[in-house]
Motif scaffolding. Sequence first.
Motif, PDB file in Angstrom:
ATOM      1  N   ALA A  41      60.561  42.283  50.965  1.00  0.00           N
ATOM      2  CA  ALA A  41      61.454  43.402  50.679  1.00  0.00           C
ATOM      3  C   ALA A  41      62.830  42.852  50.292  1.00  0.00           C
ATOM      4  CB  ALA A  41      61.575  44.314  51.890  1.00  0.00           C
TER       5      ALA A  41
ATOM      6  N   VAL B  47      66.701  44.315  50.658  1.00  0.00           N
ATOM      7  CA  VAL B  47      67.543  45.383  51.187  1.00  0.00           C
ATOM      8  C   VAL B  47      68.960  45.110  50.695  1.00  0.00           C
ATOM      9  CG1 VAL B  47      68.194  46.690  53.227  1.00  0.00           C
ATOM     10  CG2 VAL B  47      66.068  45.375  53.231  1.00  0.00           C
TER      11      VAL B  47
ATOM     12  N   GLN C  58      60.514  50.143  52.977  1.00  0.00           N
ATOM     13  CA  GLN C  58      61.831  50.261  52.351  1.00  0.00           C
ATOM     14  C   GLN C  58      62.146  51.731  52.084  1.00  0.00           C
ATOM     15  OE1 GLN C  58      60.799  46.982  49.240  1.00  0.00           O
ATOM     16  NE2 GLN C  58      63.030  47.081  49.362  1.00  0.00           N
TER      17      GLN C  58
ATOM     18  N   ARG D 130      65.643  54.654  51.324  1.00  0.00           N
ATOM     19  CA  ARG D 130      67.048  54.790  50.913  1.00  0.00           C
ATOM     20  C   ARG D 130      67.527  56.191  51.286  1.00  0.00           C
ATOM     21  NH1 ARG D 130      70.596  52.065  47.811  1.00  0.00           N
ATOM     22  NH2 ARG D 130      72.240  53.244  46.760  1.00  0.00           N
TER      23      ARG D 130
ATOM     24  N   ASP E 132      70.451  51.391  51.099  1.00  0.00           N
ATOM     25  CA  ASP E 132      69.095  50.948  51.401  1.00  0.00           C
ATOM     26  C   ASP E 132      68.948  50.680  52.893  1.00  0.00           C
ATOM     27  OD1 ASP E 132      68.285  51.084  48.797  1.00  0.00           O
ATOM     28  OD2 ASP E 132      68.360  48.936  48.416  1.00  0.00           O
TER      29      ASP E 132
ATOM     30  N   LEU F 123      65.738  49.266  55.952  1.00  0.00           N
ATOM     31  CA  LEU F 123      64.431  48.653  56.153  1.00  0.00           C
ATOM     32  C   LEU F 123      63.902  49.006  57.536  1.00  0.00           C
ATOM     33  CD1 LEU F 123      62.234  46.715  55.057  1.00  0.00           C
ATOM     34  CD2 LEU F 123      63.444  44.863  56.239  1.00  0.00           C
TER      35      LEU F 123
ATOM     36  N   VAL G 290      54.175  45.631  52.189  1.00  0.00           N
ATOM     37  CA  VAL G 290      55.457  46.261  51.873  1.00  0.00           C
ATOM     38  C   VAL G 290      55.199  47.643  51.286  1.00  0.00           C
ATOM     39  CG1 VAL G 290      57.613  46.081  50.576  1.00  0.00           C
ATOM     40  CG2 VAL G 290      56.485  43.996  51.400  1.00  0.00           C
TER      41      VAL G 290
ATOM     42  N   ASP H  99      57.342  50.612  49.512  1.00  0.00           N
ATOM     43  CA  ASP H  99      58.638  50.977  48.941  1.00  0.00           C
ATOM     44  C   ASP H  99      58.677  52.491  48.782  1.00  0.00           C
ATOM     45  OD1 ASP H  99      61.015  51.262  47.625  1.00  0.00           O
ATOM     46  OD2 ASP H  99      60.662  49.633  46.194  1.00  0.00           O
TER      47      ASP H  99
ATOM     48  N   ARG I 110      61.496  54.248  48.491  1.00  0.00           N
ATOM     49  CA  ARG I 110      62.767  54.664  47.906  1.00  0.00           C
ATOM     50  C   ARG I 110      62.525  55.567  46.710  1.00  0.00           C
ATOM     51  NH1 ARG I 110      65.223  48.800  46.978  1.00  0.00           N
ATOM     52  NH2 ARG I 110      63.071  48.579  46.260  1.00  0.00           N
TER      53      ARG I 110
END
Length: 419
Positions: A307, A309, A339, A341, A346, A348, A412, A414, A416
Amino acid sequence: MPQKSLQELVDYARTHSPFYAQAYKDVPRTISHITQLPVVDQAAFWEANRWPENSLLTGPLTDAGVYKTGGTTGAPKFSPWTRGEHADAVTAFGAGMVRAGLKPGHRVANLMASGELYSGMLFMEHGLHASPVENVRFPVGSATPDDAIAELIANFQIQVLIGEPMKLSAVAECVVKRGQDAGSVELVLFAGDLMFDDLRPILARAFPKATVSSIGLASVDAGLVAAPVPGSDVRVHEEFANRTLVEIVDDETGEPITVAGVPGRLIVTNLFRTLMPIIRYPVGDRAEWVDVERRHFRLVGRSIEGARVGVIAMPTEDIRAALIAADPEHHMTGMQMVQRRWDGRDGLILRLGYTTERPPAELTARLIDAVHAARPDYPSYVADGMIHELVIEWVPRGELVTNPRTGKLRQVLDERPPA
């Protein structure tokens, strides 16, 4: 089927595959060293491997098996193998199983995934059939409930389990919760993903008499890569003699690494696969040489996983190592980075799995301190208001998100929003 020399392989590919003809247009006709060839551009490779208009294959699909790969990231990709290529691959893999510990008469439960063109179950089953030692095969599959597998282990005194690490750990957790004696299990063979250290304790609790080993390194797209090397380090492999050529290259320059202990990208050339030639193909893993002369290398993680950040890089292997070192009682049985936001910054979340009781709060604080020690810039950027504080979220191991088709842990996530 007989291997080809590198020169024969290149000549065949550039003559019969439009993709390789274009890729090698500036390559000399006579090849004296593999580094004269470019490393495959995967995006261009899979763009050429479209259906029905295909410019990668060297011939029509008249006698082939087609598998599909998607892994934990990316769109599915289709990979055809001729009858001879497939037979050669499973024969080599079957021999590798013996090196990994398969013995005559072993009762083997195959827990790999099947269906939807996935190769795992079929490839392992064919490998067991091609193995040079007799064995008793139970084609269980990854979709079978863990309780049913635990019953099978008890009823048939299963001696060998083959599976993807997350499925193996799920079965192990089930065995522990049932209070079951699974002492018949002598060998646990994993495939499809790395065996992370945070999964080893639950396997040891469930199968205390078992040796854990890689069954070998291969993928649907790259094909055969490397055979297991017996020993305590399950990440050490060696190229298949006369079948594959393995390279480790520098991440930035692409130059071959020829000394031990220096990590880089793992590249493979398959010397017998010609319908879909695999020449200097990035496997997707990072590795380092252990013994250059014997062609032994250690896997050190995926090339693409980790990741970021803000500007702080958080490689999965580094963060996992820090957490394991701070968790001597082995509460953690799996790690996933999430991850997100919010509020313009951002953040984690480290989602950690557990198998029995929820870990104590003081462990959570200790783990956060360990990550901060490994990445000291992280708390500094938090203090400056650039990123959110690190969060640890404990969940039952079975709630870690996996690929719905293969069962592999997604390292991972994501979540966001798009930019």
